[in-house]
Motif scaffolding. Sequence first.
Motif, PDB file in Angstrom:
ATOM      1  N   CYS A  57      14.576  35.683  23.503  1.00 38.81           N
ATOM      2  CA  CYS A  57      15.695  36.018  22.611  1.00 38.81           C
ATOM      3  C   CYS A  57      17.033  35.680  23.267  1.00 38.81           C
ATOM      4  O   CYS A  57      17.948  35.163  22.613  1.00 38.81           O
ATOM      5  N   LEU A  58      17.146  35.978  24.557  1.00 40.21           N
ATOM      6  CA  LEU A  58      18.385  35.681  25.263  1.00 40.21           C
ATOM      7  C   LEU A  58      18.627  34.169  25.332  1.00 40.21           C
ATOM      8  O   LEU A  58      19.750  33.696  25.148  1.00 40.21           O
ATOM      9  N   GLU A  59      17.567  33.418  25.585  1.00 43.13           N
ATOM     10  CA  GLU A  59      17.695  31.962  25.589  1.00 43.13           C
ATOM     11  C   GLU A  59      18.092  31.455  24.204  1.00 43.13           C
ATOM     12  O   GLU A  59      18.890  30.527  24.069  1.00 43.13           O
ATOM     13  N   GLY A  60      17.523  32.087  23.179  1.00 43.54           N
ATOM     14  CA  GLY A  60      17.890  31.718  21.817  1.00 43.54           C
ATOM     15  C   GLY A  60      19.356  31.998  21.532  1.00 43.54           C
ATOM     16  O   GLY A  60      20.043  31.209  20.873  1.00 43.54           O
ATOM     17  N   LEU A  61      19.864  33.122  22.029  1.00 44.00           N
ATOM     18  CA  LEU A  61      21.283  33.442  21.833  1.00 44.00           C
ATOM     19  C   LEU A  61      22.185  32.411  22.505  1.00 44.00           C
ATOM     20  O   LEU A  61      23.218  32.005  21.958  1.00 44.00           O
ATOM     21  N   LEU A  62      21.795  31.970  23.699  1.00 44.86           N
ATOM     22  CA  LEU A  62      22.577  30.945  24.389  1.00 44.86           C
ATOM     23  C   LEU A  62      22.631  29.664  23.558  1.00 44.86           C
ATOM     24  O   LEU A  62      23.695  29.060  23.378  1.00 44.86           O
ATOM     25  N   ARG A  63      21.485  29.268  23.029  1.00 46.26           N
ATOM     26  CA  ARG A  63      21.450  28.033  22.235  1.00 46.26           C
ATOM     27  C   ARG A  63      22.214  28.197  20.924  1.00 46.26           C
ATOM     28  O   ARG A  63      22.860  27.259  20.448  1.00 46.26           O
ATOM     29  N   VAL A  64      22.147  29.389  20.351  1.00 56.86           N
ATOM     30  CA  VAL A  64      22.875  29.621  19.105  1.00 56.86           C
ATOM     31  C   VAL A  64      24.378  29.500  19.330  1.00 56.86           C
ATOM     32  O   VAL A  64      25.085  28.815  18.590  1.00 56.86           O
ATOM     33  N   PHE A  65      24.882  30.182  20.364  1.00 54.86           N
ATOM     34  CA  PHE A  65      26.321  30.126  20.627  1.00 54.86           C
ATOM     35  C   PHE A  65      26.771  28.696  20.942  1.00 54.86           C
ATOM     36  O   PHE A  65      27.851  28.261  20.520  1.00 54.86           O
ATOM     37  N   THR A  66      25.941  27.971  21.677  1.00 60.58           N
ATOM     38  CA  THR A  66      26.273  26.578  21.985  1.00 60.58           C
ATOM     39  C   THR A  66      26.280  25.724  20.723  1.00 60.58           C
ATOM     40  O   THR A  66      27.158  24.877  20.526  1.00 60.58           O
ATOM     41  N   THR A  67      25.300  25.957  19.842  1.00 59.37           N
ATOM     42  CA  THR A  67      25.211  25.187  18.602  1.00 59.37           C
ATOM     43  C   THR A  67      26.393  25.461  17.689  1.00 59.37           C
ATOM     44  O   THR A  67      26.975  24.540  17.107  1.00 59.37           O
ATOM     45  N   VAL A  68      26.751  26.726  17.553  1.00 64.46           N
ATOM     46  CA  VAL A  68      27.891  27.069  16.694  1.00 64.46           C
ATOM     47  C   VAL A  68      29.173  26.472  17.261  1.00 64.46           C
ATOM     48  O   VAL A  68      30.024  25.964  16.511  1.00 64.46           O
ATOM     49  N   LEU A  69      29.333  26.498  18.582  1.00 61.25           N
ATOM     50  CA  LEU A  69      30.514  25.913  19.206  1.00 61.25           C
ATOM     51  C   LEU A  69      30.607  24.425  18.921  1.00 61.25           C
ATOM     52  O   LEU A  69      31.696  23.888  18.695  1.00 61.25           O
ATOM     53  N   GLN A  70      29.453  23.740  18.891  1.00 63.29           N
ATOM     54  CA  GLN A  70      29.460  22.293  18.703  1.00 63.29           C
ATOM     55  C   GLN A  70      29.479  21.904  17.233  1.00 63.29           C
ATOM     56  O   GLN A  70      30.212  20.997  16.837  1.00 63.29           O
ATOM     57  N   ARG A  71      28.670  22.595  16.420  1.00 58.26           N
ATOM     58  CA  ARG A  71      28.480  22.170  15.029  1.00 58.26           C
ATOM     59  C   ARG A  71      29.379  22.908  14.039  1.00 58.26           C
ATOM     60  O   ARG A  71      29.712  22.363  12.992  1.00 58.26           O
ATOM     61  N   TYR A  72      29.748  24.127  14.344  1.00 61.70           N
ATOM     62  CA  TYR A  72      30.565  24.925  13.411  1.00 61.70           C
ATOM     63  C   TYR A  72      31.755  25.544  14.138  1.00 61.70           C
ATOM     64  O   TYR A  72      31.943  26.770  14.107  1.00 61.70           O
ATOM     65  N   PRO A  73      32.573  24.755  14.828  1.00 66.64           N
ATOM     66  CA  PRO A  73      33.663  25.351  15.621  1.00 66.64           C
ATOM     67  C   PRO A  73      34.682  26.087  14.768  1.00 66.64           C
ATOM     68  O   PRO A  73      35.274  27.068  15.223  1.00 66.64           O
ATOM     69  N   THR A  74      34.888  25.643  13.531  1.00 61.79           N
ATOM     70  CA  THR A  74      35.886  26.300  12.674  1.00 61.79           C
ATOM     71  C   THR A  74      35.342  27.554  12.003  1.00 61.79           C
ATOM     72  O   THR A  74      36.108  28.294  11.373  1.00 61.79           O
ATOM     73  N   ARG A  75      34.040  27.779  12.122  1.00 58.68           N
ATOM     74  CA  ARG A  75      33.437  28.939  11.461  1.00 58.68           C
ATOM     75  C   ARG A  75      32.965  29.974  12.464  1.00 58.68           C
ATOM     76  O   ARG A  75      32.154  30.841  12.129  1.00 58.68           O
ATOM     77  N   MET A  76      33.465  29.899  13.672  1.00 61.28           N
ATOM     78  CA  MET A  76      33.029  30.833  14.712  1.00 61.28           C
ATOM     79  C   MET A  76      33.396  32.264  14.340  1.00 61.28           C
ATOM     80  O   MET A  76      32.616  33.197  14.584  1.00 61.28           O
ATOM     81  N   SER A  77      34.558  32.447  13.762  1.00 59.12           N
ATOM     82  CA  SER A  77      34.969  33.798  13.378  1.00 59.12           C
ATOM     83  C   SER A  77      34.036  34.366  12.304  1.00 59.12           C
ATOM     84  O   SER A  77      33.632  35.530  12.373  1.00 59.12           O
ATOM     85  N   ASN A  78      33.683  33.542  11.327  1.00 57.03           N
ATOM     86  CA  ASN A  78      32.741  33.982  10.290  1.00 57.03           C
ATOM     87  C   ASN A  78      31.376  34.299  10.889  1.00 57.03           C
ATOM     88  O   ASN A  78      30.703  35.249  10.486  1.00 57.03           O
TER      89      ASN A  78
END
Length: 1238
Positions: A896-917
């Motif tokens: 789960c922790l590894e998944g969280l790392l990948r999720v945060f990295t993915t959102v930073l790369q693919r959805y940078p403008t939607r990080m707040s949402n």
Amino acid sequence: MCVLICNEAAVDANSLKCHVQGSIFKLYANICTFKCAFCVFLKLTTMLTNSALKGKDTGILIKAIFKGSPVSVSHGANRRLLVYKHCIPLCESGDLQTEVASDIIGLLMLETHSLPGHALATLASLYVDAIKVGEMNSGRSLELFPTILTALAATEALAYGKGELSGDEYKKQLINSLCSKNCIFCVRDVPLSAEELQFLIEKILRMFLKLELQEIPPLIYQLLLLSAKGCKKLVLEGIISYFKKQDQLQKEEQRNGESEDVEVQTIPQDQLRHVEGTVILHIVFAIRLDHELGREFLKNLKVNVCLDPLCPFSIALLLSVARIQRYEEQVFEFLKGAITKNFKDDQIQHSSKFLQELLPQCNSISNMILDTVKNSVFGWDHVTQGLVQLGFILMDSFGPKAGAFGKVTEGTSSTAKTPNQLACRLGGQVLLESFKVYRLFADIYSNLLSSIVMSAPMILLESSSKVTETFDQLSYLPLSTVQGLLKAVQPLLKVSMSMKDALILVLRKAMFSSNLDGRKSAVAGFLLLLKNFRILGSLASSQASQAITSSQVQADVHSRYNTAANEAFCLEILSSLRRCLNQQADVRLMLYEGFHDVLRRNSQLASSIMQTLLSQLKRYFEPEQDLLPPLKLESCISAHGDQVFIQEPLAHLLCCTVHCLLWNQNIQSGGNVSDDDDDEDEEGGVQRELHAILKSITKRMIKSELEDFELDKCAEFSTSSSVGVKNSIYAVLVMGLNEVLMEYNFITANYNSKNHFEDVLELFKRYHKVSEILKERAGKGRPMSSKTSRSLLSLGFISTLLTALFRDSTQSREESLSVLRSSGDFLRYSVSVALQKIQQLEETGHTDGPEGQNPDKTFRHLCDITSVLMWRYTNVPSTVEDAGKKEKGQSVSLLCLEGLLRVFTTVLQRYPTRMSNFLSSLEAEGSDLTEQTAFYIRQFQRALMNQLSGGEEEFNSKEAQLLVSILSVLSRHLNPSSQQFVQMITWTVKICKETNFEDISLTKGLLSLLFNLHVLYKSPVSLLWEMCQDIHSQLGDIDQDVEVEKQSHFAIISMKTAASTTLLVLSQVGKVLDEVDWLIAKNKGQISSDRTISGNTPKTSNTPQDPIEKAVTIQLGTLLTALHELVQTALPTGPCTDTLMRELSRTYSILTTLTKYVSLLLIYDSNVIYNRHFSLLCYGLGNLYSSELYTKTVLHIKLKSLKTLIFYFAVYSAVCDPTWPATCTFGEIGKIFLNILT
């Protein structure tokens, strides 16, 4: 006097014609009747005026007067002066015919050089006074003024006040007093010195702000002609500076609004742009005639690009000059370099707080270029071609490069990050904005074309023939390009019958292409048509993409909405697609992956699609219920000689069938059914048959053993034999089939059937057995036929499954879910598949399965998955889980922790403008992004503290590393000026100072986090110095007899971690050196530009020392001190010592550059403030090198670099302030260096 006139005139009259003789003697008789000079002047002027007005014998009369007025006597010179004084205003009056005025001026010009000095001075002063008050309106007599000035300059001495001046000095006084726009024409033919010309041009440039806008272009035209004498750079800089200032005033006024407080009201924008366009044409015309002016223009821009950035006017001028063939390549190369340099400088500056405090923010060149596009609407047709060419050059030069077989080597990303990506995006923006302004057609750039279709569809429809020509090339293009093109133009297909027919014809031909990509392109095109030509009654879908409203286009009269025609059209396409079911696996796979989206967008095709899938599935289904296995896997494989390959992707066929069946069933259960009873009965029969087949396959797959599929632990899976390839294909098919059936049974169970969940678990066990066999074979080093195949579970199902497994507390579902929760392997498998999907989303931007191409739904599923993973990790710590169970594989919490790392990295790369949402969906506290990020940072900080506060037995290195990585990713969303950022860096420093776990990976992670934060807070050089002291203290001195003082600034640096820390420190040293090198280069460029502008005459000032010089010197001094610690340290040989020598060598090279810069600056400008910090740096460096330690160290460093450094130290010492203490002897420093080298 009268007798003298008569005698001289009579001599001349003998050579004149008879009728002229009478006039001359008449002149004599009249003059003799007057006794005073005034009367003579009055009579002469009257005769000249009358003769000039009549246009008769004026030239002969003037010649006669000049003949009778020799300059050798004073009264003759005075009489000539009187003639000049009278004729000049007479010609300017406008009463004379043009030919007569020209003849008079011509005669006067011929006699000008014979006038005495005082007469020339008088005439020149009269001209200057007339020009100042604006009396030279017609300009007929201005041709005489340059001749007067030229003759005046040749005069040796003139009375001036109580003294004398040379004619040349008097001419300078007159030119300096000129202040009219007409003065350029007056002095254009006058020989001028360089100083006079520069003064005159500077004065005229200062006049720009006082003139009316319409007066600027002709004045600039005259300036350009005057530049043939010299000062070309000054003229160009002045013109560009004026319009740059006007643009700035326009922007300030737009920002402030039409406020009455604005002191300077700028000129109207449209008038300014038209004047700019005219001036650009003047400059380009002048450059065509004078190529030296063009070379000076480009040279000046290249030199001043750092000091004085480009502006919209200069960019437009550059693009217009690019139309001249000899300058085209130079202009675009310069613009490419300037654009990438601007992006690089901006990134460098934003990544360092040290640079942000020293330098102002870089001007955005992309905004300037886009402003140029907007300005070009005001008739700048000469700029348009250059803009379009620049856009394509940027996209071609900096876009993703195709590798072998047309595959793009650079991964796509939703946001541009690198300078090349930013330049490529800028090129697309330029083309898009240009397309809106001008009716052009772009090439096959799918994203750009899609934007053009949405922004200006009517313009593109007018060029529909160009689009249809592009369709003919579809079968020769890579599949990704075809998909992007068809997706971009699909809105046009709805409103243009001819375009749609042309595309269908091309796709039908491509269906039978010998090229596999051509057939796949045909499938992609047909699926696109099915999704967008909806039959009446189809459900509205949130996935509907681009649409053109009726206000945007006027549809073709033949393309009105016709449900019967659309239905026939779609059924015809489906008939064509059925032929794909007999083609290669890649073509079939593409069809299976597209059917579900078609069904969602065009639900009235459900019956046909379901029937097609049923027929295809029956080809591989064993109807006999007692036969095992239930599917004919051997029919899915084909062989060609010794090669074995898959023919039917059966798992994907079953996956498509399940998703279409469940979606259709869900729609019908919601009450959205067809009104046609016959169709409903037929469709219901197909669904019932499919459900029966799926249930049968489920039961028999559970009963089947691996041997039934010719798979067991002894089976061969290598690529060296056809048997191994066949077994690998069977294994992948079996795993995929089990996954699809797991999803089907889980969803159909609806939490009400424990038996269905037991079936899911049994299917997973079959899947797990095959997976373990493949892992075992891979672990033994045998070559596998392919990588581990991607899971066929959909992202939406993974989200549902994880929520059910970890967060669903509904009492009625407890019994059913307990079946799945009891299996640790199944829990780990579920989270692992989620990780796989997230990784695929990060790499490609989409996932397999339904809704995988929809970014909004994908984002929603990602939020749901993250919420579950976060809850599972925070509520079930890994220490508790590991204490309770000791099973093979990673714990669920770590996954789960590894998944969280990948999720945060993915959102930073693919959805940078939607990080707040994204963070809001996770129930984060805070009103802005920084507060929301800080909320989760605190949670992960507590988790890391729990790891570090426990004993070594409870410490989990892998978990600690993941936590540090997550903190590193989240910290990028903190505002560096916020209090949360300060708290974050304070906490990180504290952890590094107090943590003493000798874990190399954790040390690297924490120190990397510290460096990344610190560089955004302030310069890290002092931090590096302290770490170098700790490394020296831990590893000891290179001289074993020297005892190093024990220091421990950072407890995380220990004997075990010191070597790895050294590499990190040296890496950060390299980054600091990059900044220093960049700063020196930038400052050198600015000084060079200043010196070039001032003509090698440095600007003298008594201002304090340059803060950039001071900062660079302090940075280098601190770095050298830190490196000195490492030089004395007993570092392990290998990467540490090699990297140290490399950074030392680079430091000396940069120090050489700085020394050269400071020394030459002192030589060129004696008034510059001495750099005390640099002097101390040199003195300290001399003491450093006095150590015998360096006699060996320098042998590893380039001797050339050290010799150059010594030379410039000597130069600096020669011009250094003599008041410095005697201890600061740079000659001794040089001797020390030389002794070391020898």
